[in-house]
Structure formats: structure tokens, C-alpha cells
Design an enzyme around this catalytic site. Structure first.
Site, PDB file in Angstrom:
ATOM      1  N   LYS A 163       0.881  -0.796  -0.181  1.00  0.00           N
ATOM      2  CA  LYS A 163      -0.144  -0.019   0.508  1.00  0.00           C
ATOM      3  C   LYS A 163       1.292   1.133   0.059  1.00  0.00           C
ATOM      4  O   LYS A 163       0.443   1.836   0.158  1.00  0.00           O
ATOM      5  CB  LYS A 163      -0.955  -0.062   1.118  1.00  0.00           C
ATOM      6  CG  LYS A 163      -1.720  -1.241   0.969  1.00  0.00           C
ATOM      7  CD  LYS A 163      -3.106  -0.758   0.028  1.00  0.00           C
ATOM      8  CE  LYS A 163      -4.020  -1.596   0.094  1.00  0.00           C
ATOM      9  NZ  LYS A 163      -5.634  -1.348  -0.172  1.00  0.00           N
TER      10      LYS A 163
HETATM   11  C1  LIG Z   1      -3.620  -7.209   4.181  1.00  0.00           C
HETATM   12  C2  LIG Z   1      -4.175  -6.619   3.077  1.00  0.00           C
HETATM   13  N1  LIG Z   1      -4.516  -7.696   1.564  1.00  0.00           N
HETATM   14  C3  LIG Z   1      -5.333  -7.163   0.671  1.00  0.00           C
HETATM   15  C4  LIG Z   1      -5.648  -5.851   0.434  1.00  0.00           C
HETATM   16  C5  LIG Z   1      -6.082  -5.649  -1.323  1.00  0.00           C
HETATM   17  O1  LIG Z   1      -5.679  -4.927  -1.914  1.00  0.00           O
HETATM   18  P1  LIG Z   1      -6.538  -3.422  -3.022  1.00  0.00           P
HETATM   19  O2  LIG Z   1      -6.695  -2.882  -1.837  1.00  0.00           O
HETATM   20  O3  LIG Z   1      -5.153  -3.404  -3.401  1.00  0.00           O
HETATM   21  O4  LIG Z   1      -7.470  -4.540  -3.682  1.00  0.00           O
HETATM   22  C6  LIG Z   1      -4.885  -4.714   1.419  1.00  0.00           C
HETATM   23  C7  LIG Z   1      -5.983  -3.369   1.107  1.00  0.00           C
HETATM   24  O5  LIG Z   1      -6.230  -2.783   1.958  1.00  0.00           O
HETATM   25  C8  LIG Z   1      -4.924  -5.361   2.817  1.00  0.00           C
HETATM   26  O6  LIG Z   1      -4.377  -4.469   3.602  1.00  0.00           O
END
Ligand SMILES: Cc1ncc(COP(=O)(O)O)c(C=O)c1O
Length: 326
Positions: free
Chosen positions: A44
Site C-alpha cells: 500500500k
Molecule cells: C492486507 C491487505 N491485503 C489485501 C488488500 C487488498 O488490496 P487492494 O485494496 O489493492 O485490492 C489490502 C487492502 O487494503 C490489504 O490491506
């Protein structure tokens, strides 16, 4: 001398690491895009900085301003690191199912954290969507990030994560598997990869209690699919603008129990100490095994670090209490 000007310059260029034991029954090569090497320990960081830079360029975020966001923790971490380097304040709104570690970590990097109930409708004024939106309207000189609908999120992955995976696999990638929350990762990486080779399959990992899989397969937003679930980071009870359903070939759902058990297995079998969505992603990949042949190169993206889950998926008392282990 070789050094970065500040911590933000160390974001990206994460390694690609082969999985060996958990994938031994699969005919293909499975590689993990290992995003915990980012300074905030998650993928992120990439989109957090991109969203801030784009907001600055559009005049939405001004000097000394306050960044407001509803975040499950990782986006908050990336935003907080960028805010420290660039001189902004942060207020983050979390739902109460998020781990305490995530909340403490955000406070450690100077953010104000507000906790809201999980078990309410997104439109309820107490929900974390509503509270973060209202704070954005009420706080002077503030900018509400909205990672769900802010398309700079997808753009970050189109510009960095996607090209890195293409380059690191020498263009040999055939399948990309990733958990879906806001949709930024899958949509940005998926769009870039399909532009290089339209035959690459893009698989989203979803959770029971989320609307994505059924919506993708039927076009129906089914409220009956929605219930509180344990898996962190993936699945939604809304349709974020960042989920580009057209570039996704299929969704696979993983149970809370399997996601938790496989989070432990990644650490114990592969030495990969990762977050709960990584457990869901690898289990989903294994469930998809009939789609893979010996010539395939499958890349799975692991979002965040295990340290944020020591009170839950890495705590056997909690695992027993949940009925996930004997
Ligand atoms: C630990 C974790 N896994 C997966 C995701 C999913 O990613 P995306 O928001 O890019 O779909 C997030 C997003 O908040 C996350 O914090």
C-alpha cells in the site's frame, strides 16, 4: 555513496520469490511478489504516495493540510510515512475488527486513530465509510483520500507493480493471483499485464461475506452475500470504483479458517512471515490448480507483514478460540 534522499524513495522494486513446499503438487512455477520489503511493510506504500502526489498536483492537498482516510491499516501506514516526509497531519478511521497491532502501529507514526463498529451498514452514520467522509467535510484544510474510488490507487500499480512483475518474469508470467479489497492492486497490475499480453489470466481472491465473486459472475449486487467475516484486507460490501471487473478472469473464495491456517503455513513451510490476505491468496491459488499447466508461470502478490497479526492468526489461543486449530 549510495543512499535514498528519504524513506519514500525506497518504495517499490520488491523481490520475486519462488514458493517451494506449499506448491509442490502444482505442475507450474509459482512466484511471490513480496511486498513486505516496502518501508511500511506493505504494497500500500505505492498507492499511498501516488494518491498524495496526485492530490497535491490537483490542488486538493495543500501545505500543512490534514489527510483523512478510512483504512484497514496498511494504506494508513503508507500515508503516514508520506505525511511525515511531506509535513501533513493524518486522521485514520478503522473498523473495530482490525487488529490492535495495526491501530498501535498507526499511532506510532503520528496518526490520530478513530475506531468504528464493523457490524453496521456502510450507509449507517457510525460506519467507517460514513465517519471518514464526514470528518473530511468538517475538518478545515483537509483532504479525504477515499482509496476505494480514488483512481490514483489503480494508477500506482499500473505504473510500478505491474511493470516490475513483467520485467522480473522476463515477460513469461501467464497467471496473476491477488486478494481484492479496494481493487487497486488487481486492476492496475492486471491492466498493465493484459496490455503486454492479453492471454495472461488475472485471478481475484475473495472471501465469504463479500459481494465481488457473485457480482463478477452474474452482474448482481446481492446484499444476501454480505455478513461480517474474519479475513482482513480483502472482500467488500460495496463496489469500489477501483475494481475493474472487465480485466478480471475469475474470482475464487477462501474461507476465514483456510485463510488463517494458510497464513500460519506460509510462515512454517516457506519462512514467509506474512499477513492474513497472503494466506487467503496462496490457498485460493491452490484451489485454482486445475487451471495451471507445467508451462505456466504464476505470480501471487503478498500484501503485508505477519507482525500485524501476532495477536490473531499467529496466536494459537486465538486460533483455537475461533475453531481453526485443535
Ligand atoms: C492486507 C491487505 N491485503 C489485501 C488488500 C487488498 O488490496 P487492494 O485494496 O489493492 O485490492 C489490502 C487492502 O487494503 C490489504 O490491506
Amino acid at each position: 555513496m549510495q543512499y535514498a534522499e528519504n524513506i519514500l524513495e525506497t518504495i517499490g522494486n520488491t523481490p520475486l520469490v519462488k514458493l517451494n513446499k506449499l506448491t509442490k503438487d502444482l505442475p507450474c512455477l509459482v512466484l511471490a511478489k513480496y511486498e513486505t520489503f516496502n518501508p511500511g511493510n506493505s504494497v500500500k506504500d505505492r498507492m499511498a504516495v501516488k494518491m498524495i502526489e496526485d492530490a497535491e498536483a490537483q490542488g486538493l492537498l495543500k501545505p500543512g493540510g490534514t489527510i483523512i482516510e478510512g483504512t484497514s491499516g496498511n494504506t494508513g501506514m503508507g500515508l503516514a510515512l508520506a505525511a511525515i516526509v511531506k509535513g501533513y497531519k493524518c486522521i485514520f478511521v478503522l473498523s473495530d475488527k482490525q487488529s490492535k497491532e495495526k491501530m498501535d502501529i498507526l499511532r506510532a507514526v503520528g496518526a490520530e486513530v478513530i475506531v468504528c463498529p464493523t457490524d453496521v451498514e456502510p450507509t449507517d452514520p457510525r460506519s467507517y465509510y460514513s465517519v471518514s467522509k464526514r470528518l473530511g467535510e468538517e475538518t478545515p484544510n483537509s483532504w479525504y483520500v477515499n482509496q476505494y474510488d480514488n483512481l490514483s490507487n489503480t494508477k500506482a500499480h499500473y505504473e510500478s507493480t505491474g511493470p516490475e512483475i513483467w520485467k522480473q518474469t522476463g515477460g513469461k508470467i501467464t497467471n496473476f493471483v491477488v486478494g481484492v479489497g479496494t481493487g487497486g492492486t488487481i486492476s492496475g497490475v492486471g491492466k498493465y499485464l493484459k496490455e503486454q499480453n492479453p492471454d495472461i489470466k488475472i485471478w481475484g481472491i475473495d472471501t465469504y461475506g463479500s459481494v465481488f465473486k457473485k457480482y463478477h459472475e452474474t452482474g448482481i449486487f446481492d446484499e444476501n452475500e454480505i455478513y461480517p467475516y474474519v479475513t482482513e484486507g480483502i472482500g467488500e460490501d460495496i463496489l469500489p470504483k477501483n475494481v475493474n471487473f472487465d480485466i478480471i478472469d475469475g474470482f475464487e473464495k477462501v474461507t476465514d479458517k483456510d485463510a488463517a491456517v494458510y497464513t500460519q503455513l506460509l510462515a512454517k513451510e516457506e519462512g514467509m512471515f506474512l499477513g492474513n490476505s497472503a494466506g487467503a491468496a496462496i490457498k485460493g491459488l491452490l484451489q485454482l490448480k486445475d487451471h495451471f499447466t507445467k508451462d505456466d508461470v504464476v505470480v501471487v502478490l503478498f500484501h503485508d507483514h505477519g507482525s500485524r497479526y501476532v495477536g490473531k492468526m499467529f496466536n494459537n489461543e486465538w486460533m483455537k478460540k475461533m475453531g481453526y486449530i485443535d
